[in-house]
Design an enzyme around this catalytic site. Structure first.
Site, PDB file in Angstrom:
ATOM      1  N   ASP A   4       5.302  -2.228   3.732  1.00 25.15           N
ATOM      2  CA  ASP A   4       4.660  -2.309   2.268  1.00 25.15           C
ATOM      3  C   ASP A   4       4.873  -0.815   1.852  1.00 25.15           C
ATOM      4  O   ASP A   4       5.253  -0.033   2.598  1.00 25.15           O
ATOM      5  CB  ASP A   4       3.467  -2.767   2.264  1.00 25.15           C
ATOM      6  CG  ASP A   4       2.767  -2.764   1.028  1.00 25.15           C
ATOM      7  OD1 ASP A   4       3.600  -2.683   0.094  1.00 25.15           O
ATOM      8  OD2 ASP A   4       1.593  -3.209   0.650  1.00 25.15           O
ATOM      9  N   HIS A   5       4.835  -0.307   0.656  1.00 22.97           N
ATOM     10  CA  HIS A   5       4.687   0.772   0.302  1.00 22.97           C
ATOM     11  C   HIS A   5       3.151   1.217   0.294  1.00 22.97           C
ATOM     12  O   HIS A   5       2.417   1.409  -0.627  1.00 22.97           O
ATOM     13  CB  HIS A   5       5.374   1.115  -1.250  1.00 22.97           C
ATOM     14  CG  HIS A   5       6.647   0.828  -1.337  1.00 22.97           C
ATOM     15  ND1 HIS A   5       7.009   0.038  -2.442  1.00 22.97           N
ATOM     16  CD2 HIS A   5       7.807   1.280  -0.814  1.00 22.97           C
ATOM     17  CE1 HIS A   5       8.254  -0.032  -2.445  1.00 22.97           C
ATOM     18  NE2 HIS A   5       8.780   0.885  -1.243  1.00 22.97           N
ATOM     19  N   ASP A  28       1.370  -4.376  -2.049  1.00 22.93           N
ATOM     20  CA  ASP A  28       2.114  -5.854  -2.165  1.00 22.93           C
ATOM     21  C   ASP A  28       3.260  -5.652  -2.596  1.00 22.93           C
ATOM     22  O   ASP A  28       3.981  -6.909  -3.058  1.00 22.93           O
ATOM     23  CB  ASP A  28       1.316  -6.444  -3.371  1.00 22.93           C
ATOM     24  CG  ASP A  28      -0.288  -6.338  -3.271  1.00 22.93           C
ATOM     25  OD1 ASP A  28      -0.617  -6.279  -2.372  1.00 22.93           O
ATOM     26  OD2 ASP A  28      -0.964  -6.193  -4.646  1.00 22.93           O
ATOM     27  N   HIS A  29       4.005  -4.970  -1.600  1.00 19.52           N
ATOM     28  CA  HIS A  29       5.675  -5.004  -1.865  1.00 19.52           C
ATOM     29  C   HIS A  29       5.967  -5.335  -0.339  1.00 19.52           C
ATOM     30  O   HIS A  29       5.879  -4.264   0.388  1.00 19.52           O
ATOM     31  CB  HIS A  29       6.107  -3.719  -2.279  1.00 19.52           C
ATOM     32  CG  HIS A  29       5.804  -3.136  -3.494  1.00 19.52           C
ATOM     33  ND1 HIS A  29       5.867  -1.979  -4.076  1.00 19.52           N
ATOM     34  CD2 HIS A  29       5.136  -3.922  -4.838  1.00 19.52           C
ATOM     35  CE1 HIS A  29       5.274  -1.769  -5.278  1.00 19.52           C
ATOM     36  NE2 HIS A  29       4.933  -3.137  -5.750  1.00 19.52           N
ATOM     37  N   ILE A  30       6.567  -6.538  -0.142  1.00 14.99           N
ATOM     38  CA  ILE A  30       6.791  -6.981   1.261  1.00 14.99           C
ATOM     39  C   ILE A  30       8.515  -6.726   1.318  1.00 14.99           C
ATOM     40  O   ILE A  30       9.065  -7.534   0.844  1.00 14.99           O
ATOM     41  CB  ILE A  30       6.306  -8.373   1.377  1.00 14.99           C
ATOM     42  CG1 ILE A  30       4.982  -8.719   0.921  1.00 14.99           C
ATOM     43  CG2 ILE A  30       6.380  -8.683   2.927  1.00 14.99           C
ATOM     44  CD1 ILE A  30       4.055  -9.831   0.614  1.00 14.99           C
TER      45      ILE A  30
END
Ligand SMILES: Cc1cc2nc3c(=O)[nH]c(=O)nc-3n(C[C@H](O)[C@H](O)[C@H](O)COP(=O)(O)OP(=O)(O)OC[C@H]3O[C@@H](n4cnc5c(N)ncnc54)[C@H](O)[C@@H]3O)c2cc1C
Ligand code: SF4
Lengths: 180, 530
Positions: free
Chosen positions: B312-313, B466-468
Site C-alpha cells: 500500500d502507499h 487503500d491502494h493495493i
C-alpha cells in the site's frame, strides 16, 4: 417521492423544526426521562449550547439516545440541573469554572453539548475495529444538517453532500469574506 | 463437436477495473458475463445512508455490508499478523470500491517502472511507459479525467508536459481552490513544487455525468455522480448486451486437463452453487480478493508469489492552523499536492513521497478536537469559525518496496456466511519508508514554519491508504511473478488478472487508472484470441 420513509420524515422534521411548538409537555417524554421532563431537558440544552430556538425534536432524540447508553442518564441530568442552579450557571463563558468545581457533572454536560454539535451520541467505530477504550460501537445518529458545528461556517462552506455552488466557485474566497 | 460456452469471457468483479475490461470486450463484439458478489444499489440510497449515519468518517458505513458479501470492514474479516494493521476500505456492490475513492487518476512515471535498473531497489515493471501510454489515454477517456496537459507531473519542476502524452486530457483541469492557490503562493518560493492532481471528478458533462458542483463529499459518495465510479461502466456493460450477475460470489476457478481454466463456480446468498464456462477468464475482484480466489482455487501459483509482495502507499498526515484564512472545504475533497520527492537519485536510499493537500470541510475534526479540550459556549463557535478558515490537512504517502513476506492469504479458520474463507494479512512497514518518513517530517516542519502555523497533529503514525498492489505481481519471469506484462497468468493461458494487484513497484500515485489501463490492454489481447 424518491426518498425512503426514514429519510423523508427526517427531512420533514428538519424542515419544519423552527415552526414546531415546544414538545416539553408531552407526557411520554417526561415518563421516559425519569427525573427530567423533556421541557426541562430542552431548556438545559438551550443553556449548555447558549442557543435559543433549538429544535425540541433534536433535544428529544439526544435524551433518548443518551438514556439508551446509560439508563441513569435522566437522574444525572437532574443532578446537573441542580448543580447548575446552585452554582448559578447561566452563561457558558462561566462553564470552565463550573466544571472545575463540579467534576462529576461536567461529563454529563459535555455529552449533551457534544451531541448537539457533532450530531451523534456515543463513540463511532471508524473502521472494522471499535475505537480505543470502546469495545463496541455505540454511536447513534441524531441530526446532520442540525448539528451545531456547521452553523459558524454557514457562509463559507457547504455541509458536505448539500451543494450550494456551481463548478469552479471555489476559485475565490467566500463572498462574505472578500467583500469585507 | 464444438464446445458450448456460457460466454466468451467471464469477468469476476464489477469494479472500475473489471467493468472497463468487460466494456472493451463488448465493444469488440465478444459476449461477456460479469459475476459480482454485491448488488446494484441506487446512488440516492447511499447518499441517504451517509446523511443519516453517525459514522461519517467511516467511508464504508453508508454501503451494504452483508454476511454473504462482507466488506473489508466487517469485524474480523481481515486478521492481521504483521506490525501494521492493514485495513483498506474495500466495498462489495456493483461498481466496487470506486464508489468512495477520491478519483485521483495519475499515470506512473517512466522511472517508476525501472526502479531496480535505475535505483537498485524493488522491482522493474516488465513493460515500459511508452508501451502502456496509449492505454492510459483510453482509460482517461473512459473515466473522463480532468488534468493539465502542460505540467511536469514528476514534480521536478520541469518546464512542460511530463510524462509525454499522445492524447490530451479529455477534460480540462478544474479551477484551483483558493486554499491551493494560497499554499502554493507561500510554499512554492521555498522550493516546493505544486502539481495539479488529474482526477475523474469531471467538471463538465461527460458520458452522462454532470460537472462537479463542489458538494465536498467525494468520499464517501458523490451525490450527483460527477465523480467516476465503476457502476458507470457496469451500466454500459448491461446496455451493450453484457450480463452483470449480482449476488454471485465466485469461490472456485476450475482447471481443465489442458492447463486452462474451464469454469467459474459461484455461490448466491441463498447458498445455490452455479458453474459457468467461458473461453477466457478475467479476475478483477480487487487486489485482495483476486489473490484470495486464486489461492482458494489452487491456480496460477507455480511461482508461489500469489498474495505476496502486498504493497500500500502506507502514509502519514499533518494537520495545522495557518496564520491566514485559506478557506479549505470549498470544492472537491482534494486537488493536488507537493511532488518534489516523486523521483530522483534519493530513491536508492529512501522511499518516494507524495504530499497531498486534503480539502475536506474540517468542521467535524475541529469540533471533536475542541470538545475534547472542554471548549464550549461562545468560544466554541468562534474557534470553529476561525480554525475552519485556517485548517491545513496534508496527507502523505510513501513508496513501500515489494516484500514477499507481506502477504494476503485465505484464513485457515474463519469463514463468511457463505462458508468462504475470510483473509489473513501479514504486513510490515520497512526501513525504506521509515527513512522517507524522516524527510517527510522535515517537510512538515517547513510547511508549518512557512505558513506561520500552529501544529494540531504532526505525528499520526502509519496509516492505511487503500491502494493495493503487488499481490498478483507482474514480471518477466514465470518463476518470480504471477502474470506477464499482458496480465496473463504464466500458468493458464486463458486466465488474466485485471487489478491494481499486478503493479510490481508502487511509486507514490494512486493506482486505479493504471489498473484500468492494464485491463483495457488485456481486453484487446483477449479479443484477438477468442
Ligand atoms: C477511501 C478510498 C479512497 C481511494 N482513493 C483512490 C484514488 O483517489 N485514486 C485511486 O486510484 N484509487 C483510490 N482508491 C483505491 C481504489 O478504490 C481501488 O484501487 C479500486 O477500487 C480498485 O478497483 P477494482 O475494480 O480492482 O476493485 P474494486 O473496486 O474493489 O471492485 C472489485 C469488485 O469485485 C467484487 N468481488 C470481490 N470478490 C468477489 C468474488 N469472489 N466474486 C465476485 N465478485 C467479487 C467486489 O464486490 C467488488 O465490487 C481508494 C480507495 C479507498 C478505500
Ligand atoms: S465535490 Fe461534490 S460534486 Fe464534486 S466530485 Fe466531489 S462529491 Fe461530487
Amino acid at each position: 417521492m424518491r426518498f425512503t420513509k426514514k429519510g423523508l420524515s427526517r427531512r420533514q422534521v428538519l424542515a419544519t423544526s423552527l415552526t414546531l411548538p415546544a414538545l416539553g409537555s408531552l407526557p411520554g417524554f417526561a415518563r421516559a426521562a425519569g427525573l427530567v421532563t423533556l421541557s426541562e431537558f430542552h431548556g438545559l440544552c438551550g443553556t449548555l449550547t447558549g442557543k435559543s430556538g433549538l429544535n425540541p425534536e433534536i433535544s428529544n432524540r439526544i435524551l433518548t439516545a443518551l438514556t439508551a447508553l446509560d439508563s441513569s442518564f435522566p437522574q444525572k441530568v437532574g443532578s446537573l440541573i441542580s448543580a447548575m442552579q446552585t452554582y448559578g450557571l447561566k452563561d457558558m463563558s462561566d462553564f470552565k469554572q463550573f466544571a472545575e468545581q463540579n467534576a462529576n457533572q461536567a461529563p454529563v454536560a459535555m455529552s449533551i453539548i457534544s451531541a448537539w454539535y457533532l450530531g451523534y451520541t456515543g463513540t463511532p467505530a471508524m473502521d472494522a475495529t471499535p475505537a480505543v477504550g470502546h469495545p463496541v460501537d455505540d454511536a447513534t445518529f441524531i441530526t446532520y444538517v442540525g448539528a451545531l458545528m456547521y452553523a459558524p461556517t454557514a457562509d463559507t462552506t457547504v455541509i458536505p453532500s448539500y451543494s450550494r455552488g456551481h463548478t469552479n466557485y471555489w476559485v475565490n474566497p467566500p463572498a462574505s469574506q472578500s467583500a469585507g | 463437436m464444438t464446445t458450448q460456452y456460457d460466454a466468451d469471457v467471464i469477468v469476476v468483479g464489477s469494479g472500475a477495473v473489471g467493468s472497463n475490461a468487460a466494456y472493451e470486450l463488448l465493444k469488440q463484439g465478444k459476449s461477456v458475463i460479469v459475476l459480482e458478489s454485491g448488488k446494484w444499489i441506487p446512488r440516492w440510497k447511499i447518499v441517504e445512508n451517509f446523511r443519516s449515519s453517525p459514522r461519517k468518517g467511516n467511508h464504508n458505513d453508508p454501503y451494504p455490508n452483508q454476511p454473504w458479501a462482507p466488506t473489508s470492514f466487517s469485524p474480523d474479516y481481515i486478521e492481521n499478523t504483521g506490525n501494521f494493521k492493514f485495513l483498506p476500505g474495500m466495498l462489495r456492490l456493483v461498481g466496487g470500491t470506486t464508489w468512495h475513492w477520491a478519483a485521483a487518476t495519475w499515470r506512473f512515471l517512466p522511472n517508476d517502472m525501472k526502479l531496480r535498473t535505475l535505483y537498485g531497489v524493488g522491482r522493474d515493471w516488465p513493460i515500459s511507459y511508452d508501451e502502456l501510454e496509449p492505454y492510459y489515454g483510453r482509460a482517461e477517456f473512459n473515466l473522463g479525467v480532468a488534468g493539465s496537459d502542460t505540467q511536469d507531473q514528476s514534480g521536478q519542476g520541469g518546464a512542460g508536459q511530463f510524462p509525454h502524452r499522445s492524447t490530451p486530457y479529455p477534460v480540462p483541469p478544474e479551477a484551483e481552490t483558493y486554499y491551493f492557490q494560497r499554499l502554493k503562493a507561500r510554499l512554492a518560493p521555498e522550493g516546493f513544487n505544486f502539481i495539479h492532481e488529474p482526477n475523474a471528478r469531471t467538471n463538465q458533462p461527460w458520458d452522462g455525468r454532470p460537472g462537479c458542483s463542489g458538494n465536498n463529499n467525494c468520499m464517501p459518495v458523490c451525490p450527483i455522480g460527477a465523480m467516476y465510479s465503476g457502476d458507470v461502466h457496469a451500466k454500459h456493460v448491461v446496455k451493450m448486451g453484457g450480463k452483470v450477475i449480482e449476488d454471485a460470489t465466485v469461490y472456485k476457478l476450475e482447471k481443465g486437463s489442458d492447463g486452462k481454466i474451464v469454469a467459474a463456480h459461484y455461490r448466491t446468498s441463498d447458498h445455490k452453487d452455479i458453474r459457468l464456462t467461458a473461453r477466457y477468464f478475467i479476475i478483477a475482484a480487487n487486489g485482495l480478493e483476486t489473490p484470495k480466489l486464486l489461492l482458494m482455487s489452487d491456480v496460477a501459483n507455480s511461482s508461489d508469489q500469489v498474495g505476496r509482495n502486498l504493497m500500500d502507499h502506507t502514509g502519514m498526515g499533518l494537520q495545522f492552523l495557518a496564520d491566514e484564512p485559506l478557506w479549505p472545504g470549498r470544492g472537491q475533497v482534494q486537488q493536488g499536492g507537493i511532488f518534489n520527492w516523486r523521483d530522483g537519485e534519493f530513491r536508492r536510499e529512501h522511499s518516494a513521497i507524495k504530499h497531498a493537500l486534503t480539502n475536506t470541510v474540517p468542521n467535524r475534526a475541529i469540533t471533536q478536537h475542541l470538545l475534547s479540550q472542554g471548549i464550549v459556549g461562545p468560544e466554541l463557535d468562534e474557534k470553529i469559525k476561525d480554525w475552519a478558515a485556517r485548517w491545513v490537512d496534508i496527507s502523505s504517502v510513501f513508496e513501500l518496496l515489494p516484500n514477499p513476506e507481506n502477504r494476503i492469504q485465505p484464513s485457515a479458520i474463519r469463514k463468511d456466511a457463505l462458508g468462504i474463507p475470510t483473509m489473513t494479512i501479514h504486513y510490515n512497514t520497512d526501513d525504506y519508508i521509515e527513512r522517507g518518513a524522516v524527510k517527510a517530517k522535515a517537510d512538515y516542519a517547513k510547511f508549518v514554519q512557512t505558513m506561520g502555523g500552529t501544529v494540531i497533529n504532526d505525528n499520526t503514525g502509519w496509516q492505511n491508504r487503500d491502494h493495493i498492489m503487488g499481490t498478483v505481481i507482474m514480471g518477466n519471469d514465470a518463476k518470480t511473478s504471477v502474470v506477464d506484462k499482458d496480465c496473463r497468468s504464466w500458468d493458464h493461458s486463458n486466465l488474466f488478472m485485471a487489478t491494481t494487484g499486478v503493479i510490481p513497484a508502487c511509486g507514490v500515485v494512486n493506482p486505479t487508472l493504471t489498473g484500468v489501463a492494464f485491463a483495457i490492454r488485456a481486453a484487446d489481447i483477449i479479443a484477438k484470441e477468442v
